[in-house]
Write a protein that holds these residues in place. Sequence first.
Motif, short mmCIF file in Angstrom:
data_model
loop_
_atom_site.label_atom_id
_atom_site.label_comp_id
_atom_site.label_asym_id
_atom_site.label_seq_id
_atom_site.Cartn_x
_atom_site.Cartn_y
_atom_site.Cartn_z
N UNK A 180 1.03 -1.31 -0.02
CA UNK A 180 -0.25 0.02 -0.06
C UNK A 180 0.96 1.30 0.17
N UNK A 181 2.01 1.24 0.49
CA UNK A 181 3.05 2.30 0.72
C UNK A 181 3.36 2.84 -0.71
N UNK A 182 3.93 2.05 -1.57
CA UNK A 182 4.50 2.47 -3.03
C UNK A 182 3.14 2.91 -3.66
N UNK A 183 2.05 2.28 -3.60
CA UNK A 183 0.66 2.53 -4.39
C UNK A 183 0.36 4.00 -3.76
N UNK A 184 0.24 4.05 -2.68
CA UNK A 184 -0.13 5.45 -2.02
C UNK A 184 0.79 6.63 -2.54
N UNK A 185 2.00 6.53 -2.35
CA UNK A 185 3.00 7.31 -2.83
C UNK A 185 3.10 7.62 -4.52
N UNK A 186 2.92 6.58 -5.19
CA UNK A 186 2.70 6.48 -6.46
C UNK A 186 1.38 7.28 -7.17
N UNK A 187 0.35 6.88 -6.43
CA UNK A 187 -0.89 7.52 -6.74
C UNK A 187 -0.87 8.98 -6.40
N UNK A 188 -0.54 9.56 -5.44
CA UNK A 188 -0.49 11.02 -4.91
C UNK A 188 0.30 11.81 -5.74
N UNK A 189 1.73 11.11 -6.21
CA UNK A 189 2.57 11.91 -6.89
C UNK A 189 1.80 12.00 -8.36
N UNK A 190 1.42 10.82 -8.97
CA UNK A 190 0.78 11.15 -10.15
C UNK A 190 -0.23 12.00 -10.34
N UNK A 191 -1.21 11.90 -9.09
CA UNK A 191 -2.19 12.81 -9.12
C UNK A 191 -1.78 14.37 -9.09
N UNK A 192 -0.67 14.69 -8.50
CA UNK A 192 -0.27 15.85 -8.21
C UNK A 192 0.46 16.09 -9.52
N UNK A 193 0.99 15.54 -10.22
CA UNK A 193 1.57 15.67 -11.61
C UNK A 193 0.48 15.88 -12.38
N UNK A 194 -0.52 15.22 -12.57
CA UNK A 194 -1.52 15.30 -13.68
C UNK A 194 -2.39 16.61 -13.43
N UNK A 195 -2.72 16.96 -12.14
CA UNK A 195 -3.27 18.41 -11.81
C UNK A 195 -2.33 19.38 -12.12
N UNK A 196 -1.11 19.39 -12.16
CA UNK A 196 -0.05 20.38 -12.57
C UNK A 196 -0.06 20.74 -13.91
N UNK A 197 -0.26 19.46 -14.61
CA UNK A 197 -0.20 19.47 -16.18
C UNK A 197 -1.43 20.19 -16.51
N UNK A 198 -2.60 19.97 -16.04
CA UNK A 198 -3.75 20.51 -16.42
C UNK A 198 -4.07 21.81 -16.00
N UNK A 199 -3.36 22.42 -14.99
CA UNK A 199 -3.38 23.72 -14.63
C UNK A 199 -2.50 24.68 -15.37
N UNK A 200 -1.28 23.93 -16.21
CA UNK A 200 -0.52 24.72 -17.29
C UNK A 200 -1.49 24.82 -18.25
N UNK A 201 -1.92 23.50 -18.68
CA UNK A 201 -2.83 23.76 -19.78
C UNK A 201 -4.06 24.91 -19.58
N UNK A 202 -4.45 24.92 -18.44
CA UNK A 202 -5.62 25.93 -18.25
C UNK A 202 -4.90 27.59 -18.62
N UNK A 203 -3.62 27.80 -18.08
CA UNK A 203 -2.94 28.98 -18.22
C UNK A 203 -2.46 29.23 -19.84
N UNK A 204 -2.30 28.16 -20.27
CA UNK A 204 -1.95 28.24 -21.89
C UNK A 204 -3.26 28.60 -22.67
N UNK A 205 -4.36 27.76 -22.17
CA UNK A 205 -5.51 27.87 -23.22
C UNK A 205 -6.11 29.41 -22.69
N UNK A 206 -5.73 30.11 -21.59
CA UNK A 206 -6.17 31.32 -21.32
C UNK A 206 -5.19 32.30 -22.14
#
Length: 393
Positions: A180-206
């Motif tokens: 569960x430990x690597x799963x949780x670390x991997x999940x929240x790291x990937x989640x944070x990265x995906x959110x950051x990428x989409x926020x950059x996309x929002x800035x680009x679209x604006x």
Amino acid sequence: MHTVTTNYALSGWRGEFVDATTEQAYRKHSEAESARSLRRALLVWAALVVLFGLIDYPVLGHGYDFQLLFGWRLATAFVLLLLYWQLRRNPSLVSDGYAVTAAEVFGSVLFFMLYFLRHDMVSWVIGVVAIALLALFMFVPNRVHLSLMAATFLSGGMMVCVAARGLGIDKVIGLGFILALPTAVGFFTALRWQLAQRRQYVLLMRVVSSNRELQDEIKRREALEAELKRQATTDPLTGLFNRRQYEMLFQRERERCVRLGQEMTLCVMDLDHFKRVNDQYGHDAGDAVLKHVAQHLSCALRHSDIVGRFGGEEFILILPDTGLEQAVAVLNRLREELAQTPVPVRGQLLPVSATFGVTMVQPSDTDLEATIRRADVALYEGKGAGRNRVMTA
């Protein structure tokens, strides 16, 4: 503003846009780069799967267990390379993520087989599974919740394998906590990265939207400027040059012709019996006649010639690089064509004719008025002589 906020709202656990259309646009935007990253990951994954098979042979020999395990390794590598080839042809496979997830689930079976067939390296297998769980989130591009599904399958499968060997519930639960430990670390790291990428996309679209709005505003202002310039230089009814504009053009052409030693003529044209048209058919009919004549003049003369509305039913024609004899020939042709093209008004064809007074522009003509006065003299002589003719002065 509310619509923009709604379209760009993000899901806190999926790491994706709530709005399906916005999410699809983002995936399309990042599709090429994601496909390239995934292809690299698949090649590395396939190579590792086959290469690590070399350490099976010294332990298992060439027996059935080795053949079964190595055969599954080859099958896993084949699936990964097949997905790699399909991605080159169809990069959109990376966008929905289901093909990637299927390959991850298929590849997970190899760990289950290792657990049962390589009794000498059970602890090592569990350690590799922990690393693989991190890799599912951080090394293999995929949608976060689908990566979580593949990780849950791998973790759950390993727990089932441990339970199948009868190691006890405490071992199963302990393994669950470990994985569960690597799963949780991997999940929240990937989640944070995906959110950051989409926020950059929002800035680009604006930024893109702002640039588009700026370009639209520039075009609107250019169109407005062109319209204001047109209104400032043309007659609103006929679209011909107004007095200020043709006076300016007259001075420019006169100076050029004097400098180059070229001749230049000016004509005042007056429509015959125009007042009768207004009185008998109304001012709408008179406006239709004026527009018709203006269109005819614009089409019949050269682009270098200057055509303006002098006032009422009178027009100014300025013909650069044209002598008096040549101008008379041009104006006579114009007069005949005009007489042969009546104006359709309320189901009737109104005949149109005009009288032309033409004169040479002299080097001593420092202003337009002196030239117009001479042309006017010729024009009135033409009217006195019966109209519908070209007279010179």
